[in-house]
Enzyme design. Structure first.
Site: not given
Ligand code: FAD
Length: 473
Positions: A37, A183, A272, A320, A445
């Site tokens: 997604h 965490g 993770v 993120a 304030h």
């Molecule tokens: P992701 O967001 O993981 O995206 C990677 C994408 O790559 C996914 O959509 C996956 O489907 C796709 N993908 C994987 N392999 C392939 C492939 N071979 N081909 C094509 N597509 C592929 N972070 C914060 O900063 N604040 C928060 O409040 C926070 N809350 C969180 C709550 C939860 C429950 C979780 C699980 C995580 C939370 N995080 C939070 C962490 C945050 O979601 C991640 O750090 C962030 O999404 C990382 O971004 P990214 O772009 O590296 O990867």
């Protein structure tokens, strides 16, 4: 025949989709490949839907305590299904927003899994591993993110033991929940479920909740969670989870003692690991270790010249905003722009339970370990007019400065809305601001943000609101 692009991004989380937009803005012909997604974990099953759930819990808690504000509310209840639906709608809206942005920026989106065939070509495969497309690109950016880590003795089966994704989509609210790991994800779900009436037990290996935070923060959260009625087992491990009746029996070990606790389900929230498998990294020589691709921290180049990696798959912190920032820097560097490298010691971390937690930089302990002589200031929200009027007096702001040169080494907060306050410390630290400038900067304030200035004033022994500084008279 393979379609050709300047840059192909694999994965559309906050790292990947932002990198793709910036690449397109800078004139690169850009493709993005996403197997599930748009928006990745963050928008669909991470940051955003959990914040929507937590907001519902906060609203519920506010109604529960409405009497404290002189407001009488009769006959209220939580509609668990409605809360989950709202969270899903928020997530879907954000994911659609990414779809719009891809179109607006003329980025070609490929649905499917990207797998390297060579260092300058990938195939995009469907769920049956059938090739849908082939993409050739000058540069690839791997942004495949991370997935929940599993404890070897407690596998996530989706029924007895669930992960964060399942926990945010449950059809029925559990009566009893055991959470492994305190965490950010663990304590956020603990707050959400506890507030709605679930009996929550948190099991944490380390000796405090949120163990990566400053010790005082973990202690304060533990105190507040205990007061709220959660069962906190720090310095403990889950040894086994067995099916019992309609639920589970969880064996918890604390020191030499073992105890069995019954619950409907267990949430495993123990961190993770990066998505490095099954994408052809070994075949083309991209090096990775312990679930993280090794990169140069200024260019994000991997061990293969034209291949870059950003976000969770490139290692901690798994946040993120770190993923997004890396995506932008990576692409700007590719475009030959002058890039300001990211300061990895100035990435804020936020946890959105109630009270919230926000921090940046060294904890007091780390600063001392690094050899600094520290000045520490603390300002409790109980002394803040705004926090008192707001009805959230718990928590504090703690600041750590280097005594010698006045460098702001760390800022740690626990309390209402503190995730909105931490940016001041981030920008100030980036500008190498000293405590004196924070004290001289007039804070409005009444606001919670005054507490940051007050904590700094305490560190420099010029605070006026705690009665801690002696009078010269
Ligand atoms: P992701 O967001 O993981 O995206 C990677 C994408 O790559 C996914 O959509 C996956 O489907 C796709 N993908 C994987 N392999 C392939 C492939 N071979 N081909 C094509 N597509 C592929 N972070 C914060 O900063 N604040 C928060 O409040 C926070 N809350 C969180 C709550 C939860 C429950 C979780 C699980 C995580 C939370 N995080 C939070 C962490 C945050 O979601 C991640 O750090 C962030 O999404 C990382 O971004 P990214 O772009 O590296 O990867």
């Amino acid at each position: 025949m393979a379609k050709e692009f300047d840059i192909c991004v694999i994965g559309s989380g906050p790292g990947g989709y932002v990198a793709a937009i910036r690449a397109s803005q800078l004139g690169f012909n850009t493709a993005i490949v996403e197997k599930r997604h748009l928006g990745g974990v963050c928008l669909n099953i991470g940051c955003i839907p959990t914040k929507a759930l937590l907001r519902s819990a906060e609203v519920y808690e506010n109604i529960e305590h409405a009497g404290n504000y002189g407001v009488e509310v009769k006959d209220y209840s939580a509609d668990f299904g409605g809360i989950i639906d709202r969270s899903r709608n928020v997530a879907n809206k954000m994911s659609k927003g990414v779809q719009f942005l891809m179109k607006a920026n003329k980025i070609e989106v490929f649905e499917g899994k990207g797998v390297f065939e060579s260092q300058d070509q990938i195939k995009v495969v469907d769920e049956d591993d059938e090739t849908r497309e082939q993409i050739k690109a000058d540069k690839f950016i791997i942004a495949t993110g991370a997935r929940p880590r599993e404890l070897p003795n407690i596998p996530i089966d989706g029924e007895l033991v669930i992960d964060s994704e399942k926990a945010m989509k449950l059809e029925e609210q559990p009566e009893k929940l055991v959470i492994i790991g305190a965490g950010a994800i663990g304590v956020e779900f603990a707050y959400f479920y506890h507030t709605l009436g679930t009996e929550v037990t948190i099991v944490e290996l380390e000796d405090s909740l949120v163990p990566v935070e400053d010790k005082d923060i973990g202690k304060e959260l533990g105190k507040i969670y205990k007061k709220k009625g959660m069962d906190i087992r720090t310095g403990s491990t889950v040894e086994a989870v067995e099916e019992k009746g309609d639920g589970v029996e969880v064996t918890i070990k604390s020191g030499d003692k073992e105890e069995k606790v019954e619950a409907d389900v267990v949430l495993s929230a123990v961190g993770v690991t990066g998505n490095v498998e099954g994408i052809g990294l070994d075949e083309i020589g991209v090096k990775y270790e312990k679930g993280a691709i090794g990169v140069d921290k200024e260019t994000y180049q991997t061990s293969v010249e034209n291949i870059y990696a950003i976000g969770d798959v490139a290692g901690p912190p798994w946040l993120a905003h770190k993923a997004t920032h890396e995506g932008i820097l990576c692409v700007e560097n590719l475009a030959g722009e002058e890039v300001h490298p990211m300061n990895y010691n100035n990435i804020p971390g936020c946890t959105y339970c109630e009270p919230q937690i926000a921090s940046v930089g060294y904890t007091e302990e780390q600063a001392k370990e690094e050899g600094y002589d520290v000045l520490v200031g603390k300002f409790p929200f109980s002394a803040s007019g705004k926090a008192t009027a707001y009805g959230h007096e718990e928590g504090f702001v703690k600041v750590v400065f280097d005594e010698k040169y006045g460098e702001w080494l760390g800022c740690h907060m626990i309390g209402a809305n503190v995730t909105e306050l931490i940016a001041e410390a981030v920008v100030a630290r980036d500008l190498e601001t000293t405590g004196h400038e924070i004290i001289h900067g007039v804070h409005p304030h009444p606001t919670l943000s005054e507490s940051v200035m007050e904590a700094v004033a305490e560190a420099y022994k010029v605070g006026v609101h705690l009665g801690t500084q002696p009078s010269r008279k």
